[in-house]
Design an enzyme around this catalytic site. Structure first.
Site, PDB file in Angstrom:
ATOM      1  N   GLU A  35      29.961  -0.149  31.486  1.00 23.39           N
ATOM      2  CA  GLU A  35      29.345   0.542  30.353  1.00 23.39           C
ATOM      3  C   GLU A  35      27.822   0.593  30.479  1.00 23.39           C
ATOM      4  OE1 GLU A  35      30.825   2.415  28.352  1.00 23.39           O
ATOM      5  OE2 GLU A  35      32.896   1.772  28.601  1.00 23.39           O
ATOM      6  N   TYR A 118      27.408   1.139  20.421  1.00 20.74           N
ATOM      7  CA  TYR A 118      28.394   1.763  21.293  1.00 20.74           C
ATOM      8  C   TYR A 118      28.963   0.751  22.300  1.00 20.74           C
ATOM      9  CZ  TYR A 118      30.500   3.988  25.167  1.00 20.74           C
ATOM     10  OH  TYR A 118      31.399   4.268  26.149  1.00 20.74           O
ATOM     11  N   ASP A 136      30.559   7.963  21.014  1.00 22.88           N
ATOM     12  CA  ASP A 136      29.554   8.472  21.951  1.00 22.88           C
ATOM     13  C   ASP A 136      29.459   9.993  21.787  1.00 22.88           C
ATOM     14  OD1 ASP A 136      31.791   9.519  23.197  1.00 22.88           O
ATOM     15  OD2 ASP A 136      31.312   8.744  25.191  1.00 22.88           O
ATOM     16  N   CYS A 190      37.556  19.093  25.595  1.00 22.51           N
ATOM     17  CA  CYS A 190      36.712  19.626  24.509  1.00 22.51           C
ATOM     18  C   CYS A 190      35.254  19.531  24.964  1.00 22.51           C
ATOM     19  CB  CYS A 190      36.953  18.818  23.233  1.00 22.51           C
ATOM     20  SG  CYS A 190      36.241  19.564  21.759  1.00 22.51           S
ATOM     21  N   CYS A 197      40.035  26.526  24.450  1.00 26.39           N
ATOM     22  CA  CYS A 197      40.727  26.270  23.185  1.00 26.39           C
ATOM     23  C   CYS A 197      42.161  26.820  23.192  1.00 26.39           C
ATOM     24  CB  CYS A 197      39.929  26.851  22.019  1.00 26.39           C
ATOM     25  SG  CYS A 197      38.294  26.111  21.884  1.00 26.39           S
ATOM     26  N   CYS A 200      44.569  24.145  24.055  1.00 23.05           N
ATOM     27  CA  CYS A 200      44.322  22.861  23.380  1.00 23.05           C
ATOM     28  C   CYS A 200      45.440  22.530  22.402  1.00 23.05           C
ATOM     29  CB  CYS A 200      42.987  22.912  22.646  1.00 23.05           C
ATOM     30  SG  CYS A 200      42.595  21.375  21.800  1.00 23.05           S
ATOM     31  N   CYS A 206      42.228  22.940  14.508  1.00 23.72           N
ATOM     32  CA  CYS A 206      40.805  22.688  14.779  1.00 23.72           C
ATOM     33  C   CYS A 206      39.923  23.610  13.936  1.00 23.72           C
ATOM     34  CB  CYS A 206      40.511  22.887  16.270  1.00 23.72           C
ATOM     35  SG  CYS A 206      38.753  22.719  16.666  1.00 23.72           S
TER      36      CYS A 206
HETATM   37  N1  ADE Z   1      31.286   6.877  29.767  1.00 22.03           N
HETATM   38  C1  ADE Z   1      30.935   5.766  29.139  1.00 22.03           C
HETATM   39  N2  ADE Z   1      31.916   4.848  29.149  1.00 22.03           N
HETATM   40  C2  ADE Z   1      32.937   5.415  29.821  1.00 22.03           C
HETATM   41  C3  ADE Z   1      34.232   4.990  30.187  1.00 22.03           C
HETATM   42  N3  ADE Z   1      34.658   3.762  29.859  1.00 22.03           N
HETATM   43  N4  ADE Z   1      35.001   5.841  30.871  1.00 22.03           N
HETATM   44  C4  ADE Z   1      34.530   7.058  31.195  1.00 22.03           C
HETATM   45  N5  ADE Z   1      33.352   7.514  30.898  1.00 22.03           N
HETATM   46  C5  ADE Z   1      32.527   6.708  30.213  1.00 22.03           C
END
Ligand code: ADE
Length: 360
Positions: A35, A118, A136, A190, A197, A200, A206
């Site tokens: 992360e 996050y 995010d 998305c 779309c 989707c 949506c």
């Molecule tokens: N971007 C941030 N964290 C992520 C994750 N765990 N998998 C894919 N993209 C990401």
């Protein structure tokens, strides 16, 4: 049967997810590492770095004990070196104070350097299965489009609203799976521009697709416009009691850099044709009194980006043969060269002082 949002989403994820090296593991160290690497980095580039780091440092103790230069070298190319600094700080804290075990508590995670809402939610949910929604850029886009949420995402209210919505939708699902599914759906289907779309699974429910407003989501509050400001600083140098001295000025007015020290200056919203033109303006304010002075070559431009202000500064050396008689009235302080670094100054002044350190 009408399946719920979460059911559709996690079913889609099982069929479509990318096989990424940090997926389907629950080692908090590796999830944290991935992360931090993925903050401001694309997945494809992130994979290489993730592999390098996990090979060099298979566990948090190895990372905590690694020489900083070696970590920077592995980090090279990712930029934002404060992320690497925080990586080392957090590794040392977890290795030293937590026995090498990441805490599973959201607030404790957030207290670690480089871990915000996050990343704390990602570690708590992906490594420990805790019910913390990750929000995010992908999540904002997917939820705002499908549910037609128009609250700007760059506001505290927006952040709260989307977190609450994601939390509600997560109910009844494994948090790790639900969170990854939501992010993955945003990353792969998305997408920001020209989402497909037609194919989707949410096309009939949506809000953005049914109103043809995909490009209008998520909503962002416009940022205040950035203004330019030009500073022509007079670096007035004079010998006093056998020491080279300079005049510093304390900034007392409201606005930027209040209570910091800089040099006397001409400030302007537009650039002068030549930095030396500022001398004429300074004379009009009687800055050098009636004293004879000479000027040196103006510096290159020094820039600093503040939130709503783009500052450009030039430094113009001015040499006096004797101190000003009413400097104090103008809140000017005569400071010995060797004392300059003791004063709190704006960043670009510090950079300039660093550059002229060698001047005798
Ligand atoms: N971007 C941030 N964290 C992520 C994750 N765990 N998998 C894919 N993209 C990401």
């Amino acid at each position: 049967m009408n399946r719920s949002f979460g059911e559709k989403l996690t079913f889609w994820y099982a069929q479509n997810k990318r096989h990424l090296p940090w997926r389907d593991i629950c080692d908090p160290y590796k999830i944290w590492l991935s992360e931090i690497i993925l903050q401001q980095t694309r997945v494809n580039q992130g994979i290489t770095y993730y592999q390098r780091f996990t090979q060099a440092y298979p566990d948090i103790f190895r990372l905590a004990n690694a020489p900083a230069d070696e970590v920077y070298k592995l980090w090279q190319g990712l930029g934002y070196y404060n992320r690497a600094d925080n990586l080392m700080k957090t590794a040392k804290i977890v290795a030293g104070q937590y026995n090498g075990q990441f805490p599973d508590d959201f607030e404790k995670l957030k207290s670690l350097p480089g871990i915000g809402d996050y990343t704390a939610a990602a570690i708590a949910s992906l490594a420990f299965g805790k019910k913390h929604p990750v929000v995010d850029g992908n999540v904002y886009r997917v939820l705002s489009r499908i549910f037609g949420v128009e609250t700007p995402i760059n506001t505290a209210k927006g952040k709260k609203e989307f977190t609450t919505l994601a939390f509600r939708l997560m109910a009844g699902h494994a948090p790790a799976d639900f969170n990854q599914a939501l992010m993955e759906f945003g990353a792969l289907h998305c997408v920001p521009h020209h989402p497909d779309c037609e194919t989707c699974m949410f096309k009939n429910s949506c809000f953005a697709a049914s109103t043809h407003r995909q490009a209008g989501f998520p909503v962002k509050k416009p940022k205040a416009p950035v203004c330019n400001r030009y500073y022509y600083y007079f670096v007035i140098q004079v010998a006093h009691k056998g020491e080279t001295c300079f005049y510093l000025k304390k900034r007392t007015a409201r606005g930027i850099w209040r209570n910091l020290y800089d040099f006397p200056a001409i400030e302007s919203a537009s650039a002068l044709e030549e930095p030396l033109d500022s001398i004429v303006l300074a004379q009009k304010t009687n800055l050098f009194e009636k004293l004879p002075y000479t000027t040196g070559t103006p510096s290159v431009v020094y820039r600093q980006q503040l939130t709503h202000l783009k500052v450009s500064a030039y430094f113009i050396p001015v040499f006096l043969t004797e101190p000003l008689s009413n400097g104090q009235k103008k809140s000017l302080f005569l400071v010995q060269q060797k004392q300059l670094t003791n004063f709190p100054v704006p960043r670009l002044i510090a950079r300039y002082l660093q550059d002229i350190k060698h001047i005798k």
